[in-house]
Scaffold this active site. Structure first.
Site, short mmCIF file in Angstrom:
data_model
loop_
_atom_site.label_atom_id
_atom_site.label_comp_id
_atom_site.label_asym_id
_atom_site.label_seq_id
_atom_site.Cartn_x
_atom_site.Cartn_y
_atom_site.Cartn_z
CG HIS A 151 74.84 2.40 26.13
ND1 HIS A 151 73.68 2.39 26.87
CD2 HIS A 151 75.57 1.34 26.58
CE1 HIS A 151 73.72 1.40 27.74
NE2 HIS A 151 74.84 0.74 27.58
CG HIS A 170 71.23 -1.37 34.08
ND1 HIS A 170 72.53 -1.73 34.33
CD2 HIS A 170 71.05 -1.60 32.76
CE1 HIS A 170 73.12 -2.12 33.21
NE2 HIS A 170 72.23 -2.04 32.23
CG ASP A 225 72.34 -4.52 28.35
OD1 ASP A 225 73.22 -4.08 27.57
OD2 ASP A 225 72.30 -4.20 29.56
CG HIS A 226 70.98 -0.48 27.12
ND1 HIS A 226 70.38 0.37 28.03
CD2 HIS A 226 71.82 -1.26 27.83
CE1 HIS A 226 70.88 0.12 29.24
NE2 HIS A 226 71.75 -0.87 29.14
CG ASP A 249 74.13 0.71 31.20
OD1 ASP A 249 72.94 0.97 31.08
OD2 ASP A 249 74.58 -0.42 31.00
CG HIS A 303 78.63 2.62 30.16
ND1 HIS A 303 78.83 1.93 31.32
CD2 HIS A 303 78.05 1.73 29.30
CE1 HIS A 303 78.40 0.68 31.18
NE2 HIS A 303 77.93 0.54 29.97
CG HIS A 327 77.02 -2.05 26.07
ND1 HIS A 327 77.43 -1.47 27.24
CD2 HIS A 327 78.15 -2.31 25.35
CE1 HIS A 327 78.77 -1.37 27.23
NE2 HIS A 327 79.21 -1.86 26.09
#
EC number: 3.1.26.11
Lengths: 306, 306
Positions: free
Chosen positions: B64, B272, B68-69, B214, B144, B66
Site C-alpha cells: 500500500h 511492524h 513507510d512501505h 497493514d 486499512h 504509505h
C-alpha cells in the site's frame, strides 16, 4: 548559554550507499539551532542515531538535485508530520525540487500540521539566502553535471559585552549601553572619557563553515571561502583516478587539499567517497601530504569549532 | 540445485523508524530468485547488509502507499541504474504509485539502461498477479486506512521425479516420461502395469507464505491463508493498546496470533511494531500465549522453510 558551533556528519558516501556508509547529509549546530545540509536516503535514521531532535531543524539546505543528496527529504518531512510538528520548515533549494516534492507531499502528507516552504535560489549567484540575528548563509556556485551550489555559513560579528562592574558603578542608560556594545566610548557625568576597550569584553571571533559538494576543484569559490574555520570539500576519488574525477565533475583528495591550502582555511574535512574504495585512510593520507590539518568525514564524526 | 524458500526481514518497524529499526521491507528467496516485499526508506542499505544482490530482484510487491512501505523505491531503483542493470524491473502495486514515481524516475533516472514496469492490480480482489514455472502470487485484500493488500506466495505442485533405475531398465520414451511425471502409471512392452508410486519420487510439498500488513485483524483473509507454512501478520500494538489499534486500522500481537490459530498456519511471524515500544519481547510473549509457534520479526531475521 554557552556558544556551540559544530558539524556532525550523517552520511559520507557518494552515490551508492554501502552497508556502513550513508549518502550525503550533515548537521550544523549553532547554539542548538540545527541546520541540515543535504538529505540523502536514511538521513532521518542517522539523525536519530546522533540524537538530534527533528524539532530543532527549521532550515534544510539542498546543494543539488542528485538523489544521494535529497532522497531522504520525503521520509524526514513525513516523520516530522507524524511527530506533530507545527513550525514551518524551510527548504533552501533549486526551484525544480519544489516541482518534484510537492506532488509527493500532497499524496503522502496530506494533513500535516505544518507548512513546507521552498526558498528557491539562483544557483549561479553568490547570494545571501538566509539571515538571522547571528548568522548569514550564502550560496557558493560550484562546477558539477547539474546546477549545484555549496553553502557558506558565516556568523555575524557579535556585539561587545559590557562589563558588569562598569554598569554597577556608572549606571549608564539603555541608550548608552547600546552605544557601548557597538564600540562607542563612555563619558561620565563629570565629562571624563572612558575608552570602550576598558569597559567591554571582546566577543568571540565569528566562525565560518563552507560546504562544497559535488564539484570539480572549487577554484572559482576560493575568494568566497578564504580563511574559513572549516572547509568541507568533496573528495570522491583518489588522485590515481584523477581523470575519472574530472570526467564525472568530482574532485580527488589531493585537489580538495589544494583548494584548502589556496583558500588558507584553518581546517579541511573531506567526504563523499566513491563506493569503489574500501580503505578510507588513503584519502586522509593523500590530503595530508598537501594540507596537514585535514579530518576524514565519516558517519558520526563531529567537528567542534566552539 | 537444492531448493531454497526463505524470508529475510529488512525492516520491522511501523511508520517512524528508530535508530535500529527500519520501516517495512522483506525479501522472499525462492531458490535464488528474490522477491522484494514492500520497500521502506533504507531498504537498499538493508539489502547490502544482508548481502542480497540487487540484480537478483526482478519483482517488487508493494502492499500500500504509505511512505513507510515505499519511500525506499526511488533510491533502490536509482542505484540499480547506476549499477548498470539492464533487466526490466516489475513493480506490482496500486495504480497511484505509477503516477507518483514516474515523474521522479523521469527527473532523477533519465538514462537508465532498464525499464521499470508497473504491474498495477485491483486491491479489492483476490487475484493472481504473478506466475512463473514454480510459483503464483495472489493479492489478499486487507482492511486499512488506504487501499491495502497482503500477498500470498504459493509454490506450484512440482512434477514427480522419475526413478533413475526405472528409466535405465525400461528405457521409456520422452512422451512416456512426461506422462509418468504427471502421475500416470507405466505399461511395459509385455503389457505389465507398473504403478506410478513405484517408479517416481514424491516431490517436496509446495510451500506457501502469506504477508499481511497493514491491517485490522485479517479475518476476511482467513480462507485464503488457511494452512500456509508461514504467515507474517502485522502486530503494531500490544493488547493493552487494542483501542488504538482498532482506531488506526492495525492489529495487536494477540489478534495476529488469533488469526494464525484460526487459519491453522504452521508458523507465525509478527512485525511492524510501533515506535512507542522499546521491549519487543512483550510482543512475542503476548502472541505465544495464543499461538506457540511464533517468531519475532526483526532486522536480519531469516525464516527458512526449505
Amino acid at each position: 548559554m554557552s556558544k556551540t558551533f559544530s558539524i556532525t556528519i550523517l552520511g559520507s558516501n557518494s552515490a551508492l550507499p554501502t552497508s556502513e556508509r550513508y549518502p550525503t547529509a550533515q548537521v550544523l549546530n549553532v547554539s542548538e539551532r540545527f541546520f541540515l545540509i543535504d538529505c540523502g536516503e536514511g538521513t532521518q535514521i542517522q539523525l536519530r542515531r546522533n540524537r538530534i531532535k527533528f524539532s530543532k531543524i527549521n532550515h534544510i539546505f539542498i546543494s543539488h538535485l542528485h538523489g544521494d543528496h535529497c532522497f531522504g527529504l520525503i521520509g524526514l518531512i513525513s516523520t516530522m508530520g507524524l511527530l506533530g510538528r507545527i513550525v514551518d520548515l524551510h527548504i533552501h533549494c533549486h526551484p525544480d525540487l519544489e516541482k518534484i516534492l510537492v506532488p509527493q507531499l500532497d499524496y503522502f502528507c496530506k494533513d500535516m500540521p505544518f507548512k513546507v516552504i521552498f526558498d528557491c535560489f539562483d544557483w549561479k549567484k553568490q547570494d545571501m539566502i538566509y539571515e538571522d540575528k547571528n548568522m548569514e548563509v550564502y550560496t557558493i556556485p560550484l562546477v558539477h553535471r547539474v546546477p549545484t551550489v555549496g553553502f557558506l555559513f558565516k556568523e555575524k560579528v557579535a556585539e561587545r559585552k559590557v562589563r558588569k562592574e562598569f554598569v554597577f558603578k556608572y549606571q549608564p542608560s539603555i541608550k548608552e549601553i547600546i552605544a557601548i556594545k557597538h564600540g562607542e566610548p563612555y563619558y561620565t557625568k563629570d565629562g571624563e572619557l572612558i575608552l570602550n576597550e576598558d569597559i567591554t569584553i571582546e566577543p568571540p571571533k565569528p566562525l565560518a563553515y563552507a560546504f562544497c559538494t559535488d564539484t570539480r576543484p572549487a577554484k572559482k569559490a576560493i575568494d568566497q571561502i578564504k580563511d574559513v574555520d572549516l572547509l568541507y570539500h568533496e573528495s570522491t576519488f583518489l588522485k590515481e583516478d584523477k581523470k575519472l574525477a574530472h570526467k564525472t565533475y568530482h574532485s580527488t583528495a589531493e585537489q580538495a587539499a589544494n583548494i584548502a591550502k589556496e583558500a588558507n582555511v584553518k581546517q579541511l574535512m573531506i567526504g563523499h567517497y566513491s563506493t569503489r574504495y574500501k580503505d578510507l585512510s588513503l584519502f586522509l593520507e593523500e590530503a595530508k601530504t598537501v594540507f596537514e590539518n585535514t579530518v576524514l568525514g565519516r558517519e558520526g564524526v563531529v567537528v567542534t569549532l566552539a
